[in-house]
Design an enzyme around this catalytic site. Sequence first.
Site, PDB file in Angstrom:
ATOM      1  NE  ARG A  24     -10.333  28.763  17.359  1.00 49.05           N
ATOM      2  CZ  ARG A  24      -9.872  29.375  18.447  1.00 49.05           C
ATOM      3  NH1 ARG A  24     -10.699  29.744  19.391  1.00 49.05           N
ATOM      4  NH2 ARG A  24      -8.592  29.625  18.606  1.00 49.05           N
TER       5      ARG A  24
ATOM      6  CB  ILE B 209      -8.918  34.298  18.969  1.00 53.36           C
ATOM      7  CG1 ILE B 209     -10.086  33.360  19.282  1.00 53.36           C
ATOM      8  CG2 ILE B 209      -8.057  33.704  17.888  1.00 53.36           C
ATOM      9  CD1 ILE B 209     -11.021  33.107  18.054  1.00 53.36           C
ATOM     10  CB  SER B 210      -8.349  31.982  24.316  1.00 51.69           C
ATOM     11  OG  SER B 210      -8.365  33.248  24.938  1.00 51.69           O
ATOM     12  CD  GLN B 211      -4.831  25.484  23.910  1.00 51.59           C
ATOM     13  OE1 GLN B 211      -4.821  25.915  25.056  1.00 51.59           O
ATOM     14  NE2 GLN B 211      -4.163  24.408  23.540  1.00 51.59           N
ATOM     15  N   PRO B 212      -8.816  26.970  21.674  1.00 53.56           N
ATOM     16  CG  PRO B 212      -9.487  25.948  19.667  1.00 53.56           C
ATOM     17  CD  PRO B 212      -8.309  26.597  20.323  1.00 53.56           C
TER      18      PRO B 212
END
Length: 213
Positions: A32, A58-61
């Site tokens: 990431r 970038i989205s939350q994991p």
Amino acid sequence: MLAERHAMVERQLRARGIVDERVLAAMERVPRELFVPPELHGRAYADAALPIGEGQTISQPYMVARICEELGLHGTERVLDVGAGSGYQAAVLAELAGEVHSIERIAALADHARELLDAAGYGDRVHVHVGDGSRGLPEHAPFAAIAVAAAAPNLPEALYEQLEMRGRLVVPVGNRWEQLLQVVVRTPEGPAVLRTVPCRFVPLIGAEGFDGR
Ligand code: SAM
């Protein structure tokens, strides 16, 4: 970074109910830190969405893993990823499916995502397109699965129509500030909503999204 990635998988994903071992392994493999801006490398494994420029994130994991799990992939599918952003979710999808088409409306982000995906070794499995992903990608349809990483006001009909029968569409539906992540299956009787999960995404801007103002 390997230790931080492992901790992210255990604490943010497994502990919160992500159970698909293929998804957990994919999240363990994709670096990431390559997909976040250099000045944010230290926060790459934070439990949060992070800015990537152009007012996007970038989205939350956890959300990436949740969307991937809900798609129920086995390894050979053709998948559409709407809202390429950094390219991170497309990389995770490439670990889980056969072929990924990722579409982004902001050309600068699409170009950068393509470079990052190439550098991370996913260039041959992920095709990045520029355009309005709310209309889907009819020239590459049908898809076994479609992931949307931006919020739509309603279920985008064009995307549903580009699903294979029994294919799955995962899309946040609501207003600009809060949404429910809908897990939709295409059936002969029409869309079947399997589950909804509260979530918060940036808006999908386009024909079947919000207007750009
Ligand atoms: N999946 C991305 C990642 O892993 O970095 C995060 C995506 S970000 C939360 C949502 C993205 O959707 C933004 O980059 C935004 O520009 C894009 N977007 C919004 N409307 C779109 C549309 N109609 N077609 C394609 N992309 C769109």
